[in-house]
Design a protein around this motif. Structure first.
Motif, short mmCIF file in Angstrom:
data_model
loop_
_atom_site.label_atom_id
_atom_site.label_comp_id
_atom_site.label_asym_id
_atom_site.label_seq_id
_atom_site.Cartn_x
_atom_site.Cartn_y
_atom_site.Cartn_z
N LEU A 43 0.83 -1.21 0.00
CA LEU A 43 0.00 0.00 0.00
C LEU A 43 0.86 1.25 0.00
N PHE A 44 1.88 1.26 0.83
CA PHE A 44 2.79 2.41 0.87
C PHE A 44 3.49 2.59 -0.47
N ASP A 45 3.96 1.49 -1.05
CA ASP A 45 4.68 1.58 -2.33
C ASP A 45 3.81 2.19 -3.42
N LEU A 46 2.60 1.70 -3.54
CA LEU A 46 1.69 2.23 -4.58
C LEU A 46 1.36 3.69 -4.33
N CYS A 47 1.05 4.02 -3.11
CA CYS A 47 0.72 5.42 -2.80
C CYS A 47 1.93 6.33 -2.93
N PHE A 48 3.12 5.82 -2.62
CA PHE A 48 4.34 6.62 -2.77
C PHE A 48 4.54 7.03 -4.23
N VAL A 49 4.33 6.09 -5.14
CA VAL A 49 4.47 6.40 -6.56
C VAL A 49 3.43 7.45 -6.97
N LEU A 50 2.20 7.29 -6.52
CA LEU A 50 1.14 8.27 -6.84
C LEU A 50 1.45 9.64 -6.24
N ILE A 51 1.99 9.66 -5.03
CA ILE A 51 2.36 10.93 -4.40
C ILE A 51 3.46 11.62 -5.21
N CYS A 52 4.45 10.87 -5.65
CA CYS A 52 5.55 11.45 -6.44
C CYS A 52 5.03 12.07 -7.73
N PHE A 97 18.91 1.09 14.38
CA PHE A 97 18.40 2.24 13.62
C PHE A 97 18.89 2.25 12.18
N LEU A 98 20.19 2.25 11.99
CA LEU A 98 20.76 2.35 10.64
C LEU A 98 20.38 1.14 9.79
N GLN A 99 20.42 -0.04 10.37
CA GLN A 99 20.05 -1.24 9.64
C GLN A 99 18.58 -1.20 9.23
N ALA A 100 17.72 -0.66 10.08
CA ALA A 100 16.30 -0.55 9.74
C ALA A 100 16.08 0.41 8.57
N VAL A 101 16.79 1.52 8.57
CA VAL A 101 16.66 2.48 7.45
C VAL A 101 17.15 1.84 6.16
N VAL A 102 18.29 1.20 6.19
CA VAL A 102 18.85 0.58 4.99
C VAL A 102 17.95 -0.57 4.52
N SER A 103 17.45 -1.36 5.43
CA SER A 103 16.54 -2.46 5.06
C SER A 103 15.25 -1.92 4.44
N GLY A 104 14.72 -0.86 5.02
CA GLY A 104 13.51 -0.26 4.47
C GLY A 104 13.73 0.26 3.07
N LEU A 105 14.84 0.94 2.86
CA LEU A 105 15.16 1.44 1.52
C LEU A 105 15.36 0.29 0.54
N GLY A 106 15.99 -0.76 0.98
CA GLY A 106 16.20 -1.91 0.10
C GLY A 106 14.90 -2.60 -0.27
N ARG A 107 14.03 -2.76 0.69
CA ARG A 107 12.75 -3.43 0.43
C ARG A 107 11.81 -2.61 -0.44
N HIS A 108 11.96 -1.30 -0.41
CA HIS A 108 11.06 -0.43 -1.15
C HIS A 108 11.78 0.33 -2.27
N SER A 109 12.90 -0.23 -2.72
CA SER A 109 13.70 0.44 -3.74
C SER A 109 12.99 0.50 -5.10
N VAL A 110 12.18 -0.48 -5.41
CA VAL A 110 11.46 -0.45 -6.69
C VAL A 110 10.47 0.72 -6.69
N ALA A 111 9.75 0.89 -5.59
CA ALA A 111 8.81 2.02 -5.50
C ALA A 111 9.55 3.35 -5.58
N LEU A 112 10.70 3.43 -4.94
CA LEU A 112 11.51 4.65 -5.00
C LEU A 112 11.96 4.92 -6.42
N PHE A 113 12.45 3.90 -7.10
CA PHE A 113 12.90 4.08 -8.48
C PHE A 113 11.76 4.50 -9.40
N VAL A 114 10.64 3.79 -9.33
CA VAL A 114 9.50 4.10 -10.20
C VAL A 114 8.94 5.48 -9.89
N GLY A 115 8.77 5.79 -8.61
CA GLY A 115 8.24 7.10 -8.23
C GLY A 115 9.15 8.23 -8.66
#
Length: 135
Positions: A43-52, A97-115
Protein backbone atom coordinates in the motif's frame (compact mmCIF):
# COMPACT_ATOMS: atom_id res chain seq x y z
CA UNK A 1 -11.63 30.33 -29.17
CA UNK A 2 -10.93 29.34 -25.58
CA UNK A 3 -7.82 27.46 -24.68
CA UNK A 4 -8.32 24.42 -22.47
CA UNK A 5 -5.44 23.79 -20.16
CA UNK A 6 -3.56 20.54 -20.37
CA UNK A 7 -2.36 18.53 -17.40
CA UNK A 8 1.14 19.94 -17.98
CA UNK A 9 -0.11 23.51 -17.46
CA UNK A 10 -2.21 22.94 -14.35
CA UNK A 11 0.40 22.97 -11.57
CA UNK A 12 0.50 26.35 -9.85
CA UNK A 13 1.14 25.52 -6.19
CA UNK A 14 4.26 26.81 -4.39
CA UNK A 15 6.98 24.26 -3.81
CA UNK A 16 6.84 24.52 -0.02
CA UNK A 17 3.12 23.68 0.01
CA UNK A 18 3.56 20.77 -2.35
CA UNK A 19 6.47 19.36 -0.33
CA UNK A 20 4.44 19.67 2.89
CA UNK A 21 1.53 17.90 1.20
CA UNK A 22 3.81 15.11 0.00
CA UNK A 23 5.28 14.62 3.46
CA UNK A 24 1.86 14.59 5.11
CA UNK A 25 0.47 12.11 2.60
CA UNK A 26 3.47 9.78 2.78
CA UNK A 27 3.44 9.71 6.58
CA UNK A 28 -0.33 9.16 6.64
CA UNK A 29 -0.10 6.25 4.21
CA UNK A 30 2.82 4.74 6.13
CA UNK A 31 0.89 4.91 9.40
CA UNK A 32 -2.27 3.46 7.82
CA UNK A 33 -0.29 0.66 6.17
CA UNK A 34 1.39 -0.12 9.50
CA UNK A 35 -1.96 -0.19 11.30
CA UNK A 36 -3.54 -2.44 8.67
CA UNK A 37 -0.68 -4.81 7.85
CA UNK A 38 1.62 -4.41 10.86
CA UNK A 39 4.45 -3.17 8.66
CA UNK A 40 5.02 -0.94 5.63
CA UNK A 41 4.15 -2.97 2.54
CA UNK A 42 2.57 -2.68 -0.90
CA UNK A 43 0.00 0.00 0.00
CA UNK A 44 2.79 2.41 0.87
CA UNK A 45 4.68 1.58 -2.33
CA UNK A 46 1.69 2.23 -4.58
CA UNK A 47 0.72 5.42 -2.80
CA UNK A 48 4.34 6.62 -2.77
CA UNK A 49 4.47 6.40 -6.56
CA UNK A 50 1.14 8.27 -6.84
CA UNK A 51 2.36 10.93 -4.40
CA UNK A 52 5.55 11.45 -6.44
CA UNK A 53 3.58 11.91 -9.65
CA UNK A 54 0.94 14.06 -7.95
CA UNK A 55 3.39 16.54 -6.48
CA UNK A 56 5.23 16.77 -9.82
CA UNK A 57 1.94 17.76 -11.47
CA UNK A 58 0.89 20.22 -8.73
CA UNK A 59 4.05 22.31 -8.35
CA UNK A 60 4.53 25.57 -10.21
CA UNK A 61 7.32 25.66 -12.79
CA UNK A 62 9.59 27.96 -10.77
CA UNK A 63 9.70 25.39 -7.95
CA UNK A 64 10.51 22.27 -9.99
CA UNK A 65 13.78 21.73 -8.10
CA UNK A 66 12.11 21.22 -4.72
CA UNK A 67 9.93 18.44 -6.16
CA UNK A 68 12.76 17.07 -8.29
CA UNK A 69 14.75 16.12 -5.19
CA UNK A 70 11.75 15.15 -3.05
CA UNK A 71 11.21 11.39 -3.66
CA UNK A 72 14.45 10.02 -2.15
CA UNK A 73 14.39 12.53 0.69
CA UNK A 74 10.75 11.74 1.37
CA UNK A 75 11.32 8.00 1.55
CA UNK A 76 14.43 8.37 3.71
CA UNK A 77 12.57 10.75 6.03
CA UNK A 78 9.66 8.36 6.48
CA UNK A 79 11.99 5.44 7.14
CA UNK A 80 14.10 7.43 9.60
CA UNK A 81 10.98 8.29 11.59
CA UNK A 82 9.81 4.68 11.55
CA UNK A 83 13.30 3.39 12.42
CA UNK A 84 13.23 5.63 15.48
CA UNK A 85 9.73 4.69 16.57
CA UNK A 86 8.85 1.26 15.12
CA UNK A 87 11.87 -0.38 13.47
CA UNK A 88 10.04 -3.70 13.17
CA UNK A 89 7.65 -2.13 10.67
CA UNK A 90 10.39 -1.62 8.07
CA UNK A 91 13.01 -4.21 9.08
CA UNK A 92 13.62 -7.16 11.37
CA UNK A 93 12.60 -6.72 15.00
CA UNK A 94 16.18 -6.95 16.24
CA UNK A 95 17.65 -4.48 13.76
CA UNK A 96 19.16 -1.23 14.94
CA UNK A 97 18.40 2.24 13.62
CA UNK A 98 20.76 2.35 10.64
CA UNK A 99 20.05 -1.24 9.64
CA UNK A 100 16.30 -0.55 9.74
CA UNK A 101 16.66 2.48 7.45
CA UNK A 102 18.85 0.58 4.99
CA UNK A 103 16.54 -2.46 5.06
CA UNK A 104 13.51 -0.26 4.47
CA UNK A 105 15.16 1.44 1.52
CA UNK A 106 16.20 -1.91 0.10
CA UNK A 107 12.75 -3.43 0.43
CA UNK A 108 11.06 -0.43 -1.15
CA UNK A 109 13.70 0.44 -3.74
CA UNK A 110 11.46 -0.45 -6.69
CA UNK A 111 8.81 2.02 -5.50
CA UNK A 112 11.51 4.65 -5.00
CA UNK A 113 12.90 4.08 -8.48
CA UNK A 114 9.50 4.10 -10.20
CA UNK A 115 8.24 7.10 -8.23
CA UNK A 116 11.42 9.08 -8.85
CA UNK A 117 11.54 8.21 -12.55
CA UNK A 118 7.89 9.14 -13.12
CA UNK A 119 8.29 12.34 -11.11
CA UNK A 120 11.33 13.43 -13.12
CA UNK A 121 9.57 12.43 -16.34
CA UNK A 122 6.55 14.59 -15.47
CA UNK A 123 8.78 17.52 -14.56
CA UNK A 124 10.73 17.17 -17.82
CA UNK A 125 7.53 17.07 -19.85
CA UNK A 126 6.15 20.08 -18.00
CA UNK A 127 9.42 22.02 -18.53
CA UNK A 128 9.28 21.20 -22.22
CA UNK A 129 5.63 22.33 -22.40
CA UNK A 130 6.36 25.59 -20.55
CA UNK A 131 9.26 26.34 -22.90
CA UNK A 132 7.09 25.63 -25.93
CA UNK A 133 4.21 27.74 -24.63
CA UNK A 134 6.57 30.63 -23.83
CA UNK A 135 7.58 31.08 -27.47
Amino acid sequence: MTHTRTIWEEGREPGSRVVALGVALALTVAVVDTLVAGRIELLFDLCFVLICVGVALLVRPSDFFSVGVLPPLLMIGVFVLFALSRPGSIAGHGDGFLQAVVSGLGRHSVALFVGYALSLGCLAQRRRWVARAGR
